[in-house]
Design a protein around this motif. Structure first.
Motif, PDB file in Angstrom:
ATOM      1  N   LEU A  98       2.644  49.663  48.424  1.00 37.30           N
ATOM      2  CA  LEU A  98       3.229  50.895  47.897  1.00 37.30           C
ATOM      3  C   LEU A  98       3.340  52.001  48.934  1.00 37.30           C
ATOM      4  O   LEU A  98       4.111  52.927  48.763  1.00 37.30           O
ATOM      5  CB  LEU A  98       2.423  51.369  46.689  1.00 37.30           C
ATOM      6  CG  LEU A  98       2.394  50.374  45.523  1.00 37.30           C
ATOM      7  CD1 LEU A  98       1.514  50.894  44.410  1.00 37.30           C
ATOM      8  CD2 LEU A  98       3.795  50.089  45.021  1.00 37.30           C
ATOM      9  N   ASN A  99       2.530  51.923  49.999  1.00 37.15           N
ATOM     10  CA  ASN A  99       2.653  52.882  51.089  1.00 37.15           C
ATOM     11  C   ASN A  99       2.136  52.238  52.374  1.00 37.15           C
ATOM     12  O   ASN A  99       1.660  51.113  52.366  1.00 37.15           O
ATOM     13  CB  ASN A  99       1.934  54.202  50.774  1.00 37.15           C
ATOM     14  CG  ASN A  99       0.432  54.045  50.620  1.00 37.15           C
ATOM     15  OD1 ASN A  99      -0.142  53.004  50.924  1.00 37.15           O
ATOM     16  ND2 ASN A  99      -0.204  55.088  50.137  1.00 37.15           N
ATOM     17  N   LYS A 100       2.202  52.966  53.460  1.00 33.68           N
ATOM     18  CA  LYS A 100       1.778  52.434  54.756  1.00 33.68           C
ATOM     19  C   LYS A 100       0.257  52.386  54.899  1.00 33.68           C
ATOM     20  O   LYS A 100      -0.266  51.747  55.790  1.00 33.68           O
ATOM     21  CB  LYS A 100       2.363  53.278  55.903  1.00 33.68           C
ATOM     22  CG  LYS A 100       3.872  53.333  55.909  1.00 33.68           C
ATOM     23  CD  LYS A 100       4.452  51.971  56.232  1.00 33.68           C
ATOM     24  CE  LYS A 100       5.971  52.057  56.259  1.00 33.68           C
ATOM     25  NZ  LYS A 100       6.597  50.769  56.349  1.00 33.68           N
ATOM     26  N   LYS A 101      -0.466  53.069  54.023  1.00 38.03           N
ATOM     27  CA  LYS A 101      -1.932  53.122  54.109  1.00 38.03           C
ATOM     28  C   LYS A 101      -2.599  51.913  53.470  1.00 38.03           C
ATOM     29  O   LYS A 101      -3.807  51.798  53.497  1.00 38.03           O
ATOM     30  CB  LYS A 101      -2.449  54.396  53.452  1.00 38.03           C
ATOM     31  CG  LYS A 101      -1.973  55.658  54.138  1.00 38.03           C
ATOM     32  CD  LYS A 101      -2.439  56.888  53.400  1.00 38.03           C
ATOM     33  CE  LYS A 101      -1.883  58.136  54.061  1.00 38.03           C
ATOM     34  NZ  LYS A 101      -2.214  59.346  53.312  1.00 38.03           N
ATOM     35  N   GLU A 129      14.462  52.445  46.188  1.00 40.38           N
ATOM     36  CA  GLU A 129      13.249  52.946  46.829  1.00 40.38           C
ATOM     37  C   GLU A 129      12.297  51.830  47.257  1.00 40.38           C
ATOM     38  O   GLU A 129      11.456  52.040  48.121  1.00 40.38           O
ATOM     39  CB  GLU A 129      12.533  53.928  45.901  1.00 40.38           C
ATOM     40  CG  GLU A 129      13.308  55.209  45.699  1.00 40.38           C
ATOM     41  CD  GLU A 129      12.564  56.214  44.833  1.00 40.38           C
ATOM     42  OE1 GLU A 129      11.317  56.202  44.838  1.00 40.38           O
ATOM     43  OE2 GLU A 129      13.243  56.994  44.150  1.00 40.38           O
TER      44      GLU A 129
END
Length: 147
Positions: A98-101, A129
């Protein structure tokens, strides 16, 4: 021919294939829609089991037959230790990042918020998205089949 003179006529050709990105996006939208239907059925106290056609061979006669059976839909959500609902977005058997983290789930408080979030995710997918995440997961899957 008075009807045709009032309409806008154009020369157009129908494309026989769909771009791979759009095809993947539509697949994810369909799966999110199934999750929405599953959540709404559970909220109403019902079970959600869409039908699919299964073809099999009758062992006595050797004849190929088709039967309508219930399709299994796995839940993308679960309740964590704190009593909150976690929602992971799946593309096939893989969970989308869901994100780069490194986050792979969304924390929610109740079932109504879960349904609202799934509807928002469906719109976000239609807007493109999740295209990068879908492409990343599908390329990783494709690499697994390479030599």
């Amino acid at each position: 021919m008075a009807v045709l003179s009032n309409l806008k006529l154009v020369a157009s050709k129908k494309h026989l294939t769909v771009a791979p990105v759009v095809q993947r996006r539509n697949k994810l939208i369909a799966k999110i829609h199934q999750q929405i239907e599953l959540c709404e059925a559970q909220k109403a106290g019902n079970t959600y089991a869409p039908k699919k056609l299964k073809t099999y061979t009758n062992k006595q006669t050797g004849e190929r037959m088709t039967a309508e059976v219930a399709k299994r839909v796995r839940e993308w959500f679960w309740v964590n230790d704190a009593g909150k609902i976690n929602l992971a977005i799946k593309y096939g058997a893989k969970t989308l990042p869901l994100n780069k983290k490194g986050a792979n789930a969304i924390e929610l408080t109740n079932g109504d918020e879960l349904i609202a979030t799934l509807k928002e995710l469906k719109i976000a997918t239609a807007n493109g998205e999740f295209d990068d995440a879908i492409t990343e997961v599908s390329e990783a899957t494709r690499q697994g089949f390479g030599k």
